[in-house]
Design a protein around this motif. Structure first.
Motif, mmCIF file in Angstrom:
data_model
loop_
_atom_site.group_PDB
_atom_site.id
_atom_site.type_symbol
_atom_site.label_atom_id
_atom_site.label_comp_id
_atom_site.label_asym_id
_atom_site.label_seq_id
_atom_site.Cartn_x
_atom_site.Cartn_y
_atom_site.Cartn_z
ATOM 1 N N ARG A 130 -3.505 9.102 -1.816
ATOM 2 C CA ARG A 130 -2.597 8.077 -2.339
ATOM 3 C C ARG A 130 -1.141 8.424 -1.987
ATOM 4 N NH1 ARG A 130 -3.606 8.454 -7.539
ATOM 5 N NH2 ARG A 130 -1.700 9.574 -7.975
ATOM 6 N N GLU A 131 -0.778 9.694 -2.144
ATOM 7 C CA GLU A 131 0.580 10.137 -1.806
ATOM 8 C C GLU A 131 0.930 9.872 -0.343
ATOM 9 O OE1 GLU A 131 1.263 14.251 -2.807
ATOM 10 O OE2 GLU A 131 0.432 13.965 -4.818
ATOM 11 N N HIS A 132 -0.074 9.897 0.518
ATOM 12 C CA HIS A 132 0.151 9.701 1.952
ATOM 13 C C HIS A 132 -0.164 8.268 2.400
ATOM 14 C CE1 HIS A 132 0.287 14.088 1.860
ATOM 15 N NE2 HIS A 132 1.041 13.952 2.936
ATOM 16 N N GLY A 133 -0.384 7.383 1.442
ATOM 17 C CA GLY A 133 -0.543 5.967 1.769
ATOM 18 C C GLY A 133 -1.865 5.576 2.394
ATOM 19 N N ILE A 134 -2.897 6.378 2.216
ATOM 20 C CA ILE A 134 -4.211 6.047 2.775
ATOM 21 C C ILE A 134 -5.011 5.185 1.799
ATOM 22 C CG2 ILE A 134 -6.419 7.044 3.532
ATOM 23 C CD1 ILE A 134 -4.724 9.342 4.751
ATOM 24 N N VAL A 135 -4.851 5.456 0.518
ATOM 25 C CA VAL A 135 -5.460 4.626 -0.531
ATOM 26 C C VAL A 135 -4.373 4.277 -1.543
ATOM 27 C CG1 VAL A 135 -7.776 5.637 -0.303
ATOM 28 C CG2 VAL A 135 -6.178 6.596 -1.971
ATOM 29 N N ASP A 136 -4.650 3.260 -2.337
ATOM 30 C CA ASP A 136 -3.793 2.996 -3.487
ATOM 31 C C ASP A 136 -4.696 2.842 -4.701
ATOM 32 O OD1 ASP A 136 -4.831 0.438 -3.344
ATOM 33 O OD2 ASP A 136 -2.919 -0.577 -3.189
ATOM 34 N N SER A 137 -4.092 2.857 -5.861
ATOM 35 C CA SER A 137 -4.908 2.775 -7.071
ATOM 36 C C SER A 137 -4.234 1.884 -8.102
ATOM 37 C CB SER A 137 -5.134 4.168 -7.661
ATOM 38 O OG SER A 137 -3.914 4.724 -8.094
ATOM 39 N N VAL A 138 -5.072 1.318 -8.945
ATOM 40 C CA VAL A 138 -4.625 0.510 -10.069
ATOM 41 C C VAL A 138 -5.389 1.006 -11.280
ATOM 42 C CG1 VAL A 138 -4.630 -1.815 -11.069
ATOM 43 C CG2 VAL A 138 -4.124 -1.492 -8.638
ATOM 44 N N ARG A 139 -4.660 1.260 -12.356
ATOM 45 C CA ARG A 139 -5.299 1.710 -13.594
ATOM 46 C C ARG A 139 -5.820 0.519 -14.380
ATOM 47 N NH1 ARG A 139 -3.949 6.994 -15.516
ATOM 48 N NH2 ARG A 139 -2.494 8.008 -14.125
ATOM 49 N N GLY A 140 -6.725 0.804 -15.271
ATOM 50 C CA GLY A 140 -7.184 -0.229 -16.183
ATOM 51 C C GLY A 140 -8.583 -0.713 -15.892
ATOM 52 N N ARG A 141 -8.977 -1.701 -16.697
ATOM 53 C CA ARG A 141 -10.344 -2.213 -16.670
ATOM 54 C C ARG A 141 -10.775 -2.704 -15.287
ATOM 55 N NH1 ARG A 141 -12.589 -7.086 -20.422
ATOM 56 N NH2 ARG A 141 -14.773 -6.778 -19.898
ATOM 57 N N TYR A 142 -9.901 -3.386 -14.586
ATOM 58 C CA TYR A 142 -10.239 -3.917 -13.261
ATOM 59 C C TYR A 142 -9.580 -3.098 -12.151
ATOM 60 C CZ TYR A 142 -11.889 -7.739 -16.094
ATOM 61 O OH TYR A 142 -12.561 -8.473 -17.040
ATOM 62 N N GLY A 143 -9.263 -1.878 -12.476
ATOM 63 C CA GLY A 143 -8.595 -1.006 -11.528
ATOM 64 C C GLY A 143 -9.564 -0.270 -10.638
ATOM 65 N N GLY A 144 -9.035 0.728 -9.990
ATOM 66 C CA GLY A 144 -9.827 1.542 -9.089
ATOM 67 C C GLY A 144 -9.028 1.840 -7.836
ATOM 68 N N TYR A 145 -9.706 2.378 -6.859
ATOM 69 C CA TYR A 145 -9.073 2.724 -5.589
ATOM 70 C C TYR A 145 -9.422 1.695 -4.529
ATOM 71 C CZ TYR A 145 -7.548 7.243 -7.277
ATOM 72 O OH TYR A 145 -6.904 8.228 -7.963
ATOM 73 N N ALA A 146 -8.474 1.507 -3.622
ATOM 74 C CA ALA A 146 -8.665 0.607 -2.485
ATOM 75 C C ALA A 146 -8.031 1.230 -1.250
ATOM 76 C CB ALA A 146 -8.022 -0.748 -2.771
ATOM 77 N N LEU A 147 -8.538 0.854 -0.107
ATOM 78 C CA LEU A 147 -7.946 1.286 1.157
ATOM 79 C C LEU A 147 -6.633 0.529 1.361
ATOM 80 C CD1 LEU A 147 -11.157 1.110 3.363
ATOM 81 C CD2 LEU A 147 -9.971 3.185 2.644
#
Length: 159
Positions: free
Chosen positions: A52-69
């Motif tokens: 995430r720090e290097h911009g390969i994935v991003d994340s969203v917290r919460g019920r509908y969150g998770g990781y994405a490319l």
């Protein structure tokens, strides 16, 4: 120093994330990735934090969150991931500077490490996450329980 289990876990988790992506699921929890690829959750969280720090994935917290490319799998080269997590052979001063502290430019060992690092990263830069998914699909069709069996089956079929 070289490649570690950290990179292997990252590529396995990103493979899974890309698989979800292609099936229309854009965000995936660390729990799902961890279970699907049998990777320790705590370790995977640390790996994804770096990604995430290097911009390969991003994340969203919460019920509908998770990781994405953050990129299309066709645009993410395996070398990017490996370099971020392991920086292959970068613990050798001669690979970084191109010169051995002790022997200068005449160090044969430094030359070999530099050459190996260059070849490794060059080859990994030819393979994208999408390519990895394609390889995975082909392996599923090959039969056999181990990678060696799959390779042997492919060799016997002439593929």
């Amino acid at each position: 120093m070289g490649l570690t289990v950290k990179s292997s876990y990252a590529l396995r988790a990103l493979y899974e994330l890309a698989n979800f992506h292609y099936n229309g699921i854009k965000r995936v929890s660390i729990n799902d990735l961890s279970k699907k690829q049998k990777i320790p959750k705590d370790f995977l969280e640390k790996i994804f934090s770096e990604l995430r720090e290097h911009g390969i994935v991003d994340s969203v917290r919460g019920r509908y969150g998770g990781y994405a490319l953050t990129k299309n799998p066709k645009d993410l080269k395996l070398s990017e991931v490996i370099y971020v997590l392991d920086k292959p052979f970068q613990s050798y001063e001669c690979v970084i500077t191109g010169k051995c502290e002790t022997l200068g430019s005449d160090c044969a060992v430094g030359y070999v490490w530099k050459m190996v690092n260059t070849v490794l990263m060059k080859e990994l830069s030819k393979i994208t996450l999408a390519d990895l998914l394609e390889i995975g699909k082909k392996l599923e069709l090959m039969g056999g329980n181990t990678v060696e069996e799959k390779i042997n089956n492919a060799d016997e079929r002439g593929s």
